[in-house]
Design an enzyme around this catalytic site. Structure first.
Site, PDB file in Angstrom:
ATOM      1  N   CYS A 112       3.859 -13.362  -9.490  1.00 16.66           N
ATOM      2  CA  CYS A 112       3.123 -12.693  -8.418  1.00 16.66           C
ATOM      3  C   CYS A 112       2.384 -11.505  -9.026  1.00 16.66           C
ATOM      4  CB  CYS A 112       4.102 -12.228  -7.340  1.00 16.66           C
ATOM      5  SG  CYS A 112       3.334 -11.382  -5.940  1.00 16.66           S
TER       6      CYS A 112
ATOM      7  N   TYR B 179       3.763  -5.743   1.481  1.00 16.94           N
ATOM      8  CA  TYR B 179       4.291  -6.749   2.413  1.00 16.94           C
ATOM      9  C   TYR B 179       5.412  -6.176   3.283  1.00 16.94           C
ATOM     10  CZ  TYR B 179       1.585 -10.354   0.099  1.00 16.94           C
ATOM     11  OH  TYR B 179       0.546 -11.108  -0.394  1.00 16.94           O
TER      12      TYR B 179
ATOM     13  N   ARG C  55      -4.399 -22.130   6.512  1.00 14.92           N
ATOM     14  CA  ARG C  55      -4.078 -20.700   6.463  1.00 14.92           C
ATOM     15  C   ARG C  55      -4.480 -20.020   7.767  1.00 14.92           C
ATOM     16  NH1 ARG C  55      -5.983 -16.188   1.923  1.00 14.92           N
ATOM     17  NH2 ARG C  55      -5.097 -14.403   3.004  1.00 14.92           N
TER      18      ARG C  55
ATOM     19  N   ASN D 246       2.041 -19.827  -3.398  1.00 15.21           N
ATOM     20  CA  ASN D 246       2.876 -19.179  -2.387  1.00 15.21           C
ATOM     21  C   ASN D 246       3.477 -20.187  -1.418  1.00 15.21           C
ATOM     22  OD1 ASN D 246       2.786 -16.374  -2.953  1.00 15.21           O
ATOM     23  ND2 ASN D 246       0.649 -16.324  -2.315  1.00 15.21           N
TER      24      ASN D 246
ATOM     25  N   HIS E 231       7.376 -10.878  -2.511  1.00 18.16           N
ATOM     26  CA  HIS E 231       6.782 -10.265  -1.319  1.00 18.16           C
ATOM     27  C   HIS E 231       7.799  -9.474  -0.502  1.00 18.16           C
ATOM     28  CE1 HIS E 231       2.972 -13.025  -1.229  1.00 18.16           C
ATOM     29  NE2 HIS E 231       3.123 -12.362  -2.364  1.00 18.16           N
TER      30      HIS E 231
END
Length: 421
Positions: free
Chosen positions: A164, A244, A90, A144, A194
């Protein structure tokens, strides 16, 4: 009822456990299996999970295993919460795109593509093993990028629904601002995972009065502050975008901001170390307050509602999920995966009708949906050219030189996870 959680060693798992314990009347879980290859961490989380169940007098059995096939055998539903490569991957997703002047984020843009490439093959392997061990089990995907992962699962013929927490977070926030019970708030939530907008906020259920204009008029400053967007943006759009959308509506400002502060991955990694130390305390028998800062607020409630609807015929009349479009948004292919209100029961999720969708939003949805199709193709078949085309198609990239540079960096940072790279 048996549930299995793949990725059960996550520091987030106690949030799920707390939801299962509190909402046992909605979802009567008799057995819960936590599955994770990290044995030491898994046992730590499993012990806390048992203490949480005991504190709340939940009679269910909690077991842990690193054996995926044994863990999912006989499960009614399997919940996926994976992070291939962990926080280290990440951190890379949030870092190398900035070198090209693009947003660094784990689910949006080039970093999101990297995560999809690492994740889709692993999830599909897990799903095939679930199908062999428990052919009637539902797969509930939190992993995700949810839209791309759910599209992969559905195209492979799996019984899957994506979930989500953006919608339930808005529902709870709006309910508090309006001083009504959350169950009274129905969102006209439309878009892709998102990449969504709240087109209406209805009090009293799907047919209730739309109070979105009043909400923006009376509480627009608070909503805008949470989204980190100017109040004027909300007023001009007349809707509430997902946070987002900030990566699209304020891309350059976000890139500058990300270059000036520690990454979210670094923050979460530090938080996880602190959480694991707390979890090791044998006296701890509830989720700690620090967990609220980890992300994923209200996931447990959303997961319980979804599993209850799929398995026990319970849950709310409408739930926001990720599922096939099936003509709901006429400008997208039927097999695109969208995030909208749906009727959920034992046969799966069927999208409810949505309000008229302004071209201002529909255009961006079409663009990102096309990118997601190319991203899935790259995840399934590999190849530098497929990665390049997916990046070139993304609205946050869209330039030849940028796509070339991002492709080189993506492959260099993900070689250990991409056998074809």
């Amino acid at each position: 009822m048996k549930l299995a959680v793949v990725g059960g060693g996550s520091t987030y798992t106690p949030e799920l456990i707390d939801g299962f314990a509190r909402l046992r009347d909605t979802l009567p879980v008799s057995e819960l299996v936590l599955i994770d290859p990290a044995a030491e961490r898994l046992e730590l989380i499993g012990a806390l999970a048992r203490r949480i169940f005991a504190r709340q007098d939940h009679p269910g059995l909690i077991t842990t295993t690193s054996d995926l096939d044994a863990g999912v055998a006989g499960a009614d539903a399997v919940l996926l919460q994976l992070r291939i490569g962990g926080q280290a991957a990440r951190l890379q997703d949030e870092t190398w795109p900035l070198e090209c002047g693009c947003v660094g984020q784990e689910t949006t843009g080039a970093g999101g593509l990297a995560k999809a490439l690492r994740t889709v093959p692993v999830v599909l392997d897990i799903a095939e093993r679930v199908r062999r061990a428990s052919p009637d089990a539902w797969i509930i995907d939190f992993t995700n990028p949810v839209g791309i992962v759910t599209r992969a699962l559905l195209r492979a013929g799996h019984k899957a629904v994506g979930l989500c927490n953006v919608a339930i977070g808005f529902q709870r926030k709006f309910a508090a601002l309006l001083d009504v019970a959350p169950a009274e708030v129905h969102l006209d939530h439309v878009g892709l995972n998102h990449l969504t907008w709240e087109l209406g906020v209805r009090v009293g259920g799907p047919g209730g009065r739309d109070v979105l204009p009043e909400l923006l008029a009376g509480h627009g400053d608070a909503v805008a502050a949470d989204l980190r967007l100017p109040r004027a943006v909300l007023d001009r759009l007349g809707v509430v975008p997902s946070y987002y959308l900030r990566y699209f509506y304020a891309h350059d400002a976000v890139v500058r901001e990300l270059g000036e502060k520690p990454s979210r991955a670094a923050e979460v990694a530090a938080m996880e170390r602190e959480l694991l130390a707390l979890y090791a305390d044998p006296a701890l028998d509830e989720k700690p307050a620090l967990l609220a800062k980890r992300g994923g607020a209200f996931y447990s409630e959303a997961a319980v509602d979804l599993a209850a609807a799929l398995l026990a015929g319970g849950g709310p009349a409408g739930q926001v999920v990720n599922t096939y479009n099936g003509g709901t948004l006429p400008f997208l292919p039927d097999d695109a995966v969208i995030e909208v209100q749906a009727r959920v029961d034992g046969s799966g999720a069927a999208p409810l009708a949505v309000p008229a969708f302004d071209p201002l939003f529909a255009g961006l949805v079409s663009h990102v949906s096309a990118y997601e199709d190319l991203a899935l193709d790259a995840a399934l078949r590999g190849g530098r050219e497929r990665v390049f085309k997916a990046l070139l198609a993304h609205p946050l990239v869209g330039q030849f030189d940028l796509a070339e540079g991002l492709t080189d960096r993506l492959l260099a940072h993900n070689k250990e996870h991409l056998p074809w790279a």
